[in-house]
Scaffold this motif. Sequence first.
Motif, PDB file in Angstrom:
ATOM      1  N   SER A 196       0.799  -1.111  -0.030  1.00 43.49           N
ATOM      2  CA  SER A 196      -0.110  -0.047   0.171  1.00 43.49           C
ATOM      3  C   SER A 196       0.526   1.716   0.459  1.00 43.49           C
ATOM      4  CB  SER A 196      -0.846  -0.290   1.115  1.00 43.49           C
ATOM      5  OG  SER A 196      -0.250   0.047   2.397  1.00 43.49           O
ATOM      6  N   GLY A 197      -0.066   2.175  -0.048  1.00 38.21           N
ATOM      7  CA  GLY A 197       0.599   3.695  -0.760  1.00 38.21           C
ATOM      8  C   GLY A 197       1.560   4.386   0.897  1.00 38.21           C
ATOM      9  N   LEU A 198       0.037   4.063   1.971  1.00 33.70           N
ATOM     10  CA  LEU A 198       0.804   3.805   3.675  1.00 33.70           C
ATOM     11  C   LEU A 198       2.012   3.169   3.918  1.00 33.70           C
ATOM     12  CD1 LEU A 198      -0.637   5.743   6.102  1.00 33.70           C
ATOM     13  CD2 LEU A 198      -1.773   3.992   6.590  1.00 33.70           C
ATOM     14  N   PHE A 199       1.949   2.127   3.441  1.00 33.13           N
ATOM     15  CA  PHE A 199       3.145   1.274   3.874  1.00 33.13           C
ATOM     16  C   PHE A 199       5.302   2.062   3.648  1.00 33.13           C
ATOM     17  CE2 PHE A 199       6.098  -2.695   3.317  1.00 33.13           C
ATOM     18  CZ  PHE A 199       5.013  -3.024   4.603  1.00 33.13           C
ATOM     19  N   LYS A 200       4.812   1.755   2.072  1.00 35.50           N
ATOM     20  CA  LYS A 200       5.508   2.883   1.181  1.00 35.50           C
ATOM     21  C   LYS A 200       6.147   3.819   2.038  1.00 35.50           C
ATOM     22  CE  LYS A 200       8.351   2.404  -2.080  1.00 35.50           C
ATOM     23  NZ  LYS A 200       9.326   3.703  -2.364  1.00 35.50           N
ATOM     24  N   THR A 201       4.991   4.751   2.375  1.00 40.17           N
ATOM     25  CA  THR A 201       5.207   6.925   2.636  1.00 40.17           C
ATOM     26  C   THR A 201       6.307   6.302   3.739  1.00 40.17           C
ATOM     27  OG1 THR A 201       3.302   7.037   1.599  1.00 40.17           O
ATOM     28  CG2 THR A 201       4.780   8.746   2.866  1.00 40.17           C
ATOM     29  N   PHE A 202       5.817   5.431   4.575  1.00 37.69           N
ATOM     30  CA  PHE A 202       6.640   5.026   6.227  1.00 37.69           C
ATOM     31  C   PHE A 202       7.776   5.087   5.802  1.00 37.69           C
ATOM     32  CE2 PHE A 202       7.880   2.666  10.508  1.00 37.69           C
ATOM     33  CZ  PHE A 202       7.189   3.725  10.457  1.00 37.69           C
ATOM     34  N   PHE A 203       8.201   3.650   4.928  1.00 34.80           N
ATOM     35  CA  PHE A 203       9.620   3.679   4.998  1.00 34.80           C
ATOM     36  C   PHE A 203      10.682   4.448   4.357  1.00 34.80           C
ATOM     37  CE2 PHE A 203       7.849  -0.596   6.165  1.00 34.80           C
ATOM     38  CZ  PHE A 203       8.111  -0.570   7.671  1.00 34.80           C
TER      39      PHE A 203
END
Length: 214
Positions: A93-100
């Motif tokens: 997900s975009g949320l997952f990628k943004t965090f990392f």
Amino acid sequence: MMTRHIAVVSAGLSSPSSTRILADQLASAVEARLFERGEDVRLHVIELREHARALADNLLTGFPSGALAQALQTVADADAVIAVTPVFSASYSGLFKTFFDVLEPGALEGKPVLMGATAGTARHSLVLDHALRPLFSYLKATPVPTGVFAASEDFGSNAGGRLAARVDRAAAELVALLDGPSARADVPPARKLQGSTEFDPDAAGFLSFDKLRG
């Protein structure tokens, strides 16, 4: 007694979510393995949905604030990370990628990471190898050999044993990596077909090239 700090990152969007359920199962299995070794465990759960707006602000300003800054530091300080994402458009997900994306460079270097993903169908299971593993390798983390994918049917009572076997194997591998990359894990043997820890295209209904050619 040694205390291990495990960061559990869940990118589920609903509450409750299958992503969080899988993250909790993985965390519990790792915790049980460490307790067996006489080690204390501190699980630090990070629900990314709670930081969605702060993550967007971080992308614009270049600086994390408040609870997000604390969550990023928790991951950086952890001995290992359990990271679970739902699958959207055949990837994390975009949320997952943004965090990392907003983690400080080097924060995951050499750190063991247990990867997990959830989706509605087993056809998304390859996301672990074509999306998550390259991401964590790029971040110089040490992904465990076994990633855990769970489709909707894996949470049913008839399939729970197969998912539990994959969870237990991945947890054993993560715990072994806490002792260093060369440590040998007390890992349950992989089973084939029913209960397999590997994706079986025939069982999933895919036709092999040889069958298509014939």
